[in-house]
Design a protein around this motif. Structure first.
Motif, PDB file in Angstrom:
ATOM      1  N   LEU A 526       0.800  -1.188   0.020  1.00 30.97           N
ATOM      2  CA  LEU A 526      -0.130  -0.146   0.018  1.00 30.97           C
ATOM      3  C   LEU A 526       0.764   1.070  -0.117  1.00 30.97           C
ATOM      4  CD1 LEU A 526      -2.792  -1.193   2.686  1.00 30.97           C
ATOM      5  CD2 LEU A 526      -2.767  -1.292   0.175  1.00 30.97           C
ATOM      6  N   SER A 527       0.266   2.246  -0.300  1.00 33.01           N
ATOM      7  CA  SER A 527       1.004   3.528  -0.553  1.00 33.01           C
ATOM      8  C   SER A 527       1.250   4.177   0.995  1.00 33.01           C
ATOM      9  CB  SER A 527       0.163   4.834  -1.140  1.00 33.01           C
ATOM     10  OG  SER A 527       0.930   6.135  -0.883  1.00 33.01           O
ATOM     11  N   ALA A 528       2.376   4.903   1.183  1.00 33.62           N
ATOM     12  CA  ALA A 528       2.735   5.414   2.589  1.00 33.62           C
ATOM     13  C   ALA A 528       2.510   6.904   2.506  1.00 33.62           C
ATOM     14  CB  ALA A 528       4.116   5.272   2.832  1.00 33.62           C
ATOM     15  N   LEU A 529       1.493   7.303   1.581  1.00 30.91           N
ATOM     16  CA  LEU A 529       1.403   8.824   1.430  1.00 30.91           C
ATOM     17  C   LEU A 529       0.568   9.451   2.793  1.00 30.91           C
ATOM     18  CD1 LEU A 529       1.300  11.466  -0.160  1.00 30.91           C
ATOM     19  CD2 LEU A 529      -0.759  10.542  -1.287  1.00 30.91           C
ATOM     20  N   ALA A 530      -0.469   8.553   3.233  1.00 30.24           N
ATOM     21  CA  ALA A 530      -1.228   8.972   4.266  1.00 30.24           C
ATOM     22  C   ALA A 530      -0.377   9.014   5.586  1.00 30.24           C
ATOM     23  CB  ALA A 530      -2.342   7.803   4.606  1.00 30.24           C
ATOM     24  N   PRO A 531       0.276   8.133   5.831  1.00 30.01           N
ATOM     25  CA  PRO A 531       1.437   8.332   7.116  1.00 30.01           C
ATOM     26  C   PRO A 531       2.136   9.375   6.659  1.00 30.01           C
ATOM     27  CG  PRO A 531       1.378   5.977   6.477  1.00 30.01           C
ATOM     28  CD  PRO A 531       0.448   6.597   5.384  1.00 30.01           C
ATOM     29  N   ALA A 532       2.740   9.844   5.574  1.00 30.82           N
ATOM     30  CA  ALA A 532       3.592  10.884   5.428  1.00 30.82           C
ATOM     31  C   ALA A 532       2.720  12.183   5.667  1.00 30.82           C
ATOM     32  CB  ALA A 532       3.979  10.819   4.003  1.00 30.82           C
ATOM     33  N   MET A 533       1.765  12.302   5.089  1.00 30.37           N
ATOM     34  CA  MET A 533       0.769  13.459   5.489  1.00 30.37           C
ATOM     35  C   MET A 533       0.502  13.529   6.949  1.00 30.37           C
ATOM     36  SD  MET A 533       0.652  15.046   2.727  1.00 30.37           S
ATOM     37  CE  MET A 533      -0.606  16.208   3.098  1.00 30.37           C
ATOM     38  N   ALA A 534       0.436  12.328   7.752  1.00 25.15           N
ATOM     39  CA  ALA A 534       0.047  12.646   9.125  1.00 25.15           C
ATOM     40  C   ALA A 534       1.299  13.230   9.739  1.00 25.15           C
ATOM     41  CB  ALA A 534      -0.314  11.116   9.410  1.00 25.15           C
ATOM     42  N   ALA A 535       2.366  12.666   9.478  1.00 20.55           N
ATOM     43  CA  ALA A 535       3.759  13.244   9.854  1.00 20.55           C
ATOM     44  C   ALA A 535       3.952  14.541   9.703  1.00 20.55           C
ATOM     45  CB  ALA A 535       4.772  12.435   9.410  1.00 20.55           C
ATOM     46  N   VAL A 536       3.643  14.882   8.358  1.00 18.48           N
ATOM     47  CA  VAL A 536       3.739  16.430   8.474  1.00 18.48           C
ATOM     48  C   VAL A 536       2.758  17.337   9.199  1.00 18.48           C
ATOM     49  CG1 VAL A 536       3.343  18.354   6.484  1.00 18.48           C
ATOM     50  CG2 VAL A 536       4.527  16.122   5.906  1.00 18.48           C
ATOM     51  N   LEU A 537       1.512  16.894   9.382  1.00 20.11           N
ATOM     52  CA  LEU A 537       0.833  17.388  10.193  1.00 20.11           C
ATOM     53  C   LEU A 537       1.048  17.585  11.812  1.00 20.11           C
ATOM     54  CD1 LEU A 537      -2.810  16.297   8.725  1.00 20.11           C
ATOM     55  CD2 LEU A 537      -1.811  18.552   8.331  1.00 20.11           C
ATOM     56  N   VAL A 538       1.522  16.220  12.243  1.00 20.38           N
ATOM     57  CA  VAL A 538       2.160  16.340  13.615  1.00 20.38           C
ATOM     58  C   VAL A 538       3.412  17.373  13.807  1.00 20.38           C
ATOM     59  CG1 VAL A 538       3.520  14.726  15.168  1.00 20.38           C
ATOM     60  CG2 VAL A 538       1.417  13.917  13.923  1.00 20.38           C
ATOM     61  N   ALA A 539       4.039  17.502  12.750  1.00 17.81           N
ATOM     62  CA  ALA A 539       5.335  18.349  12.691  1.00 17.81           C
ATOM     63  C   ALA A 539       4.890  19.885  12.992  1.00 17.81           C
ATOM     64  CB  ALA A 539       6.270  17.990  11.572  1.00 17.81           C
ATOM     65  N   LEU A 540       3.782  20.263  12.085  1.00 17.69           N
ATOM     66  CA  LEU A 540       3.328  21.407  11.788  1.00 17.69           C
ATOM     67  C   LEU A 540       2.590  21.984  13.289  1.00 17.69           C
ATOM     68  CD1 LEU A 540       2.080  21.719   8.323  1.00 17.69           C
ATOM     69  CD2 LEU A 540       4.018  22.693   9.351  1.00 17.69           C
ATOM     70  N   ALA A 541       1.826  20.948  13.702  1.00 16.31           N
ATOM     71  CA  ALA A 541       1.027  21.161  14.947  1.00 16.31           C
ATOM     72  C   ALA A 541       2.014  21.489  16.207  1.00 16.31           C
ATOM     73  CB  ALA A 541       0.056  19.979  15.279  1.00 16.31           C
ATOM     74  N   GLY A 542       3.052  20.485  16.108  1.00 19.98           N
ATOM     75  CA  GLY A 542       4.207  20.715  17.207  1.00 19.98           C
ATOM     76  C   GLY A 542       4.826  21.986  17.316  1.00 19.98           C
ATOM     77  N   SER A 543       5.189  22.423  15.842  1.00 21.49           N
ATOM     78  CA  SER A 543       5.727  23.796  15.957  1.00 21.49           C
ATOM     79  C   SER A 543       4.761  24.851  16.319  1.00 21.49           C
ATOM     80  CB  SER A 543       6.167  24.070  14.424  1.00 21.49           C
ATOM     81  OG  SER A 543       5.245  24.194  13.647  1.00 21.49           O
ATOM     82  N   ALA A 544       3.635  24.710  15.902  1.00 23.89           N
ATOM     83  CA  ALA A 544       2.571  25.778  16.275  1.00 23.89           C
ATOM     84  C   ALA A 544       2.572  25.918  17.815  1.00 23.89           C
ATOM     85  CB  ALA A 544       1.157  25.766  15.580  1.00 23.89           C
ATOM     86  N   ALA A 545       2.447  24.783  18.516  1.00 23.49           N
ATOM     87  CA  ALA A 545       2.112  24.700  19.854  1.00 23.49           C
ATOM     88  C   ALA A 545       3.566  25.242  20.466  1.00 23.49           C
ATOM     89  CB  ALA A 545       1.967  23.111  20.341  1.00 23.49           C
ATOM     90  N   ALA A 546       4.523  25.009  20.058  1.00 25.06           N
ATOM     91  CA  ALA A 546       5.874  25.365  20.719  1.00 25.06           C
ATOM     92  C   ALA A 546       5.958  26.762  20.572  1.00 25.06           C
ATOM     93  CB  ALA A 546       7.121  24.750  20.016  1.00 25.06           C
ATOM     94  N   SER A 547       5.610  27.358  19.391  1.00 23.10           N
ATOM     95  CA  SER A 547       5.518  28.962  19.291  1.00 23.10           C
ATOM     96  C   SER A 547       4.622  29.384  20.210  1.00 23.10           C
ATOM     97  CB  SER A 547       5.162  29.530  17.970  1.00 23.10           C
ATOM     98  OG  SER A 547       5.224  30.555  17.754  1.00 23.10           O
ATOM     99  N   ALA A 548       3.490  28.756  20.586  1.00 27.21           N
ATOM    100  CA  ALA A 548       2.378  29.611  21.183  1.00 27.21           C
ATOM    101  C   ALA A 548       2.540  29.423  22.812  1.00 27.21           C
ATOM    102  CB  ALA A 548       0.887  28.851  20.939  1.00 27.21           C
ATOM    103  N   LEU A 549       3.036  28.006  23.254  1.00 22.56           N
ATOM    104  CA  LEU A 549       3.273  27.918  24.764  1.00 22.56           C
ATOM    105  C   LEU A 549       4.583  28.165  25.317  1.00 22.56           C
ATOM    106  CD1 LEU A 549       1.154  24.442  24.558  1.00 22.56           C
ATOM    107  CD2 LEU A 549       0.442  26.781  25.030  1.00 22.56           C
ATOM    108  N   VAL A 550       5.633  28.101  24.574  1.00 31.44           N
ATOM    109  CA  VAL A 550       6.943  28.369  25.256  1.00 31.44           C
ATOM    110  C   VAL A 550       7.273  29.641  25.438  1.00 31.44           C
ATOM    111  CG1 VAL A 550       9.524  27.815  24.775  1.00 31.44           C
ATOM    112  CG2 VAL A 550       7.800  26.053  24.068  1.00 31.44           C
ATOM    113  N   SER A 551       7.740  30.033  26.741  1.00 34.44           N
ATOM    114  CA  SER A 551       7.822  31.631  27.042  1.00 34.44           C
ATOM    115  C   SER A 551       9.335  31.899  26.671  1.00 34.44           C
ATOM    116  CB  SER A 551       7.987  31.575  28.659  1.00 34.44           C
ATOM    117  OG  SER A 551       8.415  32.845  28.984  1.00 34.44           O
ATOM    118  N   PRO A 552       9.288  33.114  26.197  1.00 38.58           N
ATOM    119  CA  PRO A 552      10.617  33.767  25.645  1.00 38.58           C
ATOM    120  C   PRO A 552      11.704  33.575  26.764  1.00 38.58           C
ATOM    121  CG  PRO A 552       8.932  35.122  24.956  1.00 38.58           C
ATOM    122  CD  PRO A 552       8.302  34.041  25.892  1.00 38.58           C
ATOM    123  N   ASN A 553      11.038  33.488  28.027  1.00 38.79           N
ATOM    124  CA  ASN A 553      12.203  33.415  28.994  1.00 38.79           C
ATOM    125  C   ASN A 553      12.710  31.890  29.788  1.00 38.79           C
ATOM    126  OD1 ASN A 553      12.533  36.361  28.962  1.00 38.79           O
ATOM    127  ND2 ASN A 553      10.536  36.637  30.152  1.00 38.79           N
TER     128      ASN A 553
END
Length: 679
Positions: A526-553
């Motif tokens: 079977l194609s691995a496109l679906a897991p690939a897209m899932a990984a991209v979404l996980v990475a983007l969600a993680g980066s957005a959470a890091a930007s929003a939740l992590v304090s500059p200090n």
């Protein structure tokens, strides 16, 4: 006589000034909440109407600066105002030092040590200034007020976003002293300006009145790391004391501030300097330096984890010249486009007011999370966990090489190789198109070895032939990539504390689980496109959470390579230079070259002992997280990033050391005064 001119210009508008709004609107802004006893900045934000202008602290031939009368609570103290770099304006025969657009004067305010957390500190100011057009001047005044919230211990509050832009407009302080000399009617000034710093239509401003004919032409000439300025001295002026000066480097308002002391200054040819660009010998030298710096990045330790991917591409091409050339071109495009994107983003953010430098993206938690997800996926691919590299297939002709180029460029950005510092420092000051040419030259240098192998058959024949060894080699090379992932996790902890560390570790687990799911699907055809897209979404969600939740200090304080080192500040450096020799170095946890130098050259017992014997003060500028003060200082030294190593002999100016250090160099520097004394 000049004051009579100003007063005559003012009379025409003085009567009507009583009943109308100011032509320069003013407001008082506090940077953020403050702890008791802390010093924060206030901004007097000025916005002139169209065709009107305000004045610098030394207005030039006409005008006057701001008059400030503070009304502060007991225990609060207002410091010396800091003005942005002014612009010259000739009106008739008079030279004025003005601001024709919005500007802000920053004033440090020390909060009383007994301020009560949770309360609000009232700050009031009566300010007066002169507002002028080219025909009329009107004295104006305003009563301004703001409040400062007193924060509880440990409480953090976001800073007003305008302060980054306002600080960017301040001239960068140059710690090295300049020199000036007066011979007859000629006034010559030696400005400490790194050879890589570009200038375009410069102008030198004197903060002290009485020394220079403001309207006289100024000639500029390069002499190594000095810019020699020649102009006309005011009648009766004498070189008798230190003078504060600001050099405006280009029409955009970039400037540096320094102190000039009486001393010898070499003569200049007398012809005004042409605006610096990439045309001519100096520009070609900068392009060559950028190319050489990129070439040397291939042997820097920060690029080592990517070398395995390069080797796999080269070996797979084997004797197929067409495929090797396609791989080389695709890899080069990936490298150059990545460097151009990073350089363009840096220039755009700086133009918007952010104080950042080269490798700025590694100071952001969101970028770390994205890199961590990518490295985890590549590690899984090299280990054979799945046969699909996000977001393109590694085995596809050209696509994998392009992605490898992108990754190599991103991995290389934390390092600043020899030859590269001057070019990247100049890129910060050149016009955008010319700066991008330097970034492109850096990318071509980084891609040059792979490009040469792809197009030179002799070099290609030296590569090992494809075979079963490639699979084993690929699995072995998963080890340095896994170590890179661990290093990124450690950096998450350093940059964002346990919050970012836990989030990054959780994301790695999720990405590896997705890679395992991709393996199972591939085994079933079977194609691995679906897991690939899932990984991209996980990475983007993680980066957005890091930007929003992590304090500059958040994060951990920088570790000192040498115990007893002092954190960098302009004040600490000035104080240390009066006490003896100083070793100042700038580092970052994400800079592999910095860490290698610290381990193999700086934090060595013989070096520490030599520093003790030579009474050397060690100052450390930790640039792991964004620090505008460090960014401005790096710029003042013609550097765009770290590492940067400076040695100040007692009573002397800075000597920039190589970016690849060795212990004996530091030992010799530390013990040189003692050796001379023994002669």
């Amino acid at each position: 006589m000049l004051w009579l001119v100003v007063l005559s210009l003012s009379v025409a508008g003085l009567a009507q000034a009583q009943e109308r709004t100011n032509h320069i609107a003013a407001r008082l802004v506090a940077e953020r909440a403050a702890q008791p006893g802390e010093t924060i900045d206030l901004a007097i934000a000025m916005r002139p109407e169209e065709t009107w202008h305000g004045y610098w602290l030394n207005p030039g031939d006409a005008g006057f600066g701001m008059d400030l009368d503070w009304d502060l609570p007991p225990g609060a103290e207002a410091g010396t105002p800091s003005y942005p770099t002014p612009e010259p304006l000739m009106i008739g025969s008079l030279m004025n030092h003005v601001y024709e657009g919005p500007y802000a004067v920053l004033v440090p305010l020390k909060v009383p040590a007994d301020a009560v957390p949770g309360s609000r500190l009232p700050v009031r100011l009566k300010a007066g200034w002169l507002a002028c057009t080219d025909r009329i001047c009107v004295p104006e005044q305003a009563e301004l007020a703001t409040t400062i919230k007193i924060a509880a211990p440990g409480e953090t509050a976001p800073a007003d976003e305008n302060f980054a832009r306002w600080r960017q407009a301040l001239p960068a302080p140059v710690v090295d002293s300049g020199r000036y000399a007066i011979e007859g009617s000629e006034l010559r000034i030696a400005v400490p300006l790194a050879a890589g710093a570009a200038i375009d239509s410069p102008h030198l401003f004197f903060a002290t009145d009485g020394y220079v004919d403001y309207a006289a032409p100024q000639s500029f000439e390069r002499q190594g790391d000095w810019l020699i300025v020649s102009t006309t001295a005011r009648k009766g002026a004498a070189a008798d004391k230190p003078l504060e000066m600001v050099l405006r480097l280009d029409p955009s308002g970039t400037g540096v501030s320094f102190t000039a002391r009486p001393g010898e200054v070499a003569a200049v040819s007398g012809s005004p300097s042409a605006p610096q660009s990439l045309l001519g010998g100096a520009g070609l030298a900068l392009i060559a330096a950028a190319f050489a710096g990129g070439l040397l990045l291939n042997i820097m330790p920060c690029v080592f984890p990517i070398l395995s991917l390069k080797a796999l591409h080269l070996a797979r091409a084997g004797g197929d010249g067409g495929e090797a050339r396609r791989e080389a071109v695709a890899y080069t495009l990936g490298v150059v486009l990545a460097v151009l994107a990073l350089g363009g983003a840096m220039l755009a953010l700086r133009a918007a007011g952010s104080e950042i430098g080269w490798a700025f993206q590694l100071q952001e938690p969101a970028t770390l999370v994205l890199l961590l997800a990518l490295v985890a996926a590549i590690t899984a691919n090299l280990a054979g966990l799945f046969e699909f590299t996000l977001p393109v297939r590694m085995e596809s002709s050209g696509g994998g090489a392009f992605m490898t180029g992108l990754l190599a460029a991103v991995a290389a950005t934390p390092c600043t190789a020899p030859f590269m510092a001057a070019a990247m420092g100049a890129a910060l000051l050149l016009p955008p198109i010319q700066a991008l040419v330097l970034f492109a030259a850096l990318g071509l240098g980084l891609a040059a070895p792979f490009l040469a192998i792809g197009f030179v058959p002799f070099l290609r024949r030296m590569m090992p032939r494809p075979g079963p060894w490639m699979v084993r080699f690929r699995h072995i090379m998963a080890i340095p990539m896994a170590l890179t992932a661990l290093a990124l996790l450690w950096l998450c902890w350093r940059l964002g504390g346990t919050t970012l560390l836990a989030g990054g570790a959780a994301m790695v687990v999720v990405v590896l689980a997705i890679c395992w799911a991709a393996r199972l699907r591939q085994r079933r055809g079977l194609s691995a496109l679906a897991p690939a897209m899932a990984a991209v979404l996980v990475a983007l969600a993680g980066s957005a959470a890091a930007s929003a939740l992590v304090s500059p200090n958040a994060g951990q304080g920088g570790e000192m390579a040498i115990p007893g080192s002092i954190p960098f500040s302009e004040e600490a450096l000035a104080r240390a230079r009066t006490e003896g020799p100083v070793f100042l170095y700038f580092t970052a946890d994400w800079c592999v070259t910095c860490k290698v130098n610290e381990n193999v050259a700086i934090a060595r017992d013989p070096v520490i002992e030599a520093f003790r014997e030579g009474s050397v003060t060690v100052l450390v500028g930790d640039w792991t997280r964004r620090d505008p003060a460090i960014t401005r200082f790096l710029e003042s030294q013609g550097a765009a990033g770290v590492p940067l190593y400076l040695w100040y002999p007692r009573g002397g100016d800075a000597d920039q050391l190589p970016q690849v250090l060795h212990s004996q160099l530091l030992i010799d520097r530390a013990l040189l005064p003692a050796a001379k004394a023994g002669l």
